[in-house]
Design an enzyme around this catalytic site. Structure first.
Site, PDB file in Angstrom:
ATOM      1  N   ASP A 110      -6.629  -9.260   5.372  1.00 50.51           N
ATOM      2  CA  ASP A 110      -5.529  -8.140   5.485  1.00 50.51           C
ATOM      3  C   ASP A 110      -6.035  -6.812   6.310  1.00 50.51           C
ATOM      4  O   ASP A 110      -6.994  -6.228   5.959  1.00 50.51           O
ATOM      5  CB  ASP A 110      -4.861  -8.244   4.210  1.00 50.51           C
ATOM      6  CG  ASP A 110      -4.040  -6.978   3.755  1.00 50.51           C
ATOM      7  OD1 ASP A 110      -3.873  -5.580   4.848  1.00 50.51           O
ATOM      8  OD2 ASP A 110      -3.234  -7.210   3.235  1.00 50.51           O
ATOM      9  N   SER A 120      -0.633  -5.477   7.254  1.00 55.79           N
ATOM     10  CA  SER A 120       0.634  -6.331   5.694  1.00 55.79           C
ATOM     11  C   SER A 120       1.591  -6.225   6.250  1.00 55.79           C
ATOM     12  O   SER A 120       1.904  -6.563   7.302  1.00 55.79           O
ATOM     13  CB  SER A 120      -0.331  -5.907   4.915  1.00 55.79           C
ATOM     14  OG  SER A 120      -0.249  -6.609   3.564  1.00 55.79           O
TER      15      SER A 120
END
Length: 354
Positions: A195, A50
């Protein structure tokens, strides 16, 4: 010998590891007397999830003048968050109203984030990053982890290569915050990704496994050193009655927070246990604030005021961990010298063998 840098996810809290990276890079420059020293010079392998994936790609993005050198300093990588964080996590107009009452599937439009990623990375490819790395994501259709590997992109060509801007968009597609990232490999194959924090908010364990599975090299445990940078230990608690009585759409962010926090803690616990069992506990070092009470800890809390608070928190932590950072810098310099000497010796041996 392998030195690994692992950077956690955490949205705007990426400012925290970003400031640690700036501090490390400045100390490396001072200690070596080399004004051109970069973080990328002192680690052999990188892992990011991320916001940590974006930082990793910024550190490894090749210079336009010399593709073997990084384009950005650690300070320039941090500036992406400081200058653009508030706009990345900005909701306007009717979408803001709907987001506030839970009537939209994602809170933020990814258009500005994609614009920033294009601005920084242009058409740089995963295969062109200057050091081996992994960036995590999750394929929602295949229901499996997707690991972007720089080495695989180099060896397999367009079928496993991607634009770095798309890699960053995918690894940071946090559920409820941004929409699923539908990206394409250079061969035109579609990947619907979320993510990587879904399974590896702290990617240090993934990095360790990745290093150990490399077929062309074998490493003794003593050869591996890992620096893991976190975005802060959350102490936020949730009331069971409140969650039970809250509408499902509003519970999702809390569940996501707990899930990603648990993934972070689990990876850290296993890494500590593994390196303790191997008899080298000091080869795994983790740095992150142990208390986030002075800041808004939501990954989208990107107001200018909270960004300043995050910077102040990171600055206090750096001051408190001053001696630890000194040891890390000394070790990085020593390990790089040893690697360079080893590489030079091998090169001489190959020349003599001819």
């Amino acid at each position: 010998m392998k030195t690994i840098l692992s950077i956690d996810g955490g949205g705007i809290k990426g400012i925290i590891p970003g400031m640690v990276l700036v501090e490390l890079e400045e100390r490396l420059k001072q200690r070596t007397g080399n004004a051109e020293a970069h973080i990328a010079d002192y680690f052999d392998f990188f892992a990011g999830t991320s916001t940590g994936g974006i930082l990793t790609c910024l550190l490894l993005c090749p210079s336009k003048d010399d593709p073997k050198k990084p384009r950005f300093t650690a300070k320039q990588a941090l500036d992406l968050y400081i200058a653009n964080g508030a706009k990345i996590f900005e909701t306007k107009g009717i979408k803001k109203v709907f987001a506030d009452i839970g009537w939209v599937t994602e809170r933020y439009d990814a258009e500005f984030l994609e614009k920033i990623l294009l601005q920084y990375f242009e058409d740089v490819k995963l295969s062109e990053l200057i050091k081996p790395c992994i960036i995590t994501a999750y394929n929602i259709e295949l229901r499996k982890a997707h690991i972007f590997r720089q080495k695989t992109a180099k060896s397999r060509g367009i079928h496993r290569d991607f634009y770095v801007r798309d890699v960053c968009r995918a690894t940071s597609a946090a559920p409820t915050y941004f929409s699923v990232a539908e990206i394409y490999s250079l061969a035109g194959v579609r990947y619907p990704l979320l993510d990587g924090g879904i399974f590896a908010t702290n990617p240090s364990l993934s990095a360790f496994v990745e290093i150990k599975r490399e077929p062309e090299q074998e490493f003794e445990p003593n050869d591996i050193h890992i620096l893991s940078l976190g975005t802060g230990v959350s102490k936020q608690s949730y009331d069971s009655d409140e969650l039970r009585d809250t509408k499902a759409l509003f519970v999702v962010p809390a569940l996501l927070d707990m899930m990603m926090g648990a993934a972070t803690e689990t990876s850290h616990f296993y890494m500590k246990q593994i390196f303790s069992y191997l008899g080298i506990p000091d080869h795994y070092v983790r740095i992150e604030p142990m208390n986030l009470q002075s800041v808004q800890e939501r990954m989208d809390a990107a107001s200018p005021k909270n960004i300043q608070k995050l910077m102040a928190l990171a600055d206090r932590m750096i001051s408190q961990r001053h001696q630890v950072l000194d040891v890390i810098v000394d070790n990085l310099i020593k390990l790089k010298i040893n690697r360079d000497l080893d590489a030079e010796g091998k090169a001489i041996t190959r020349r003599l063998a001819r």
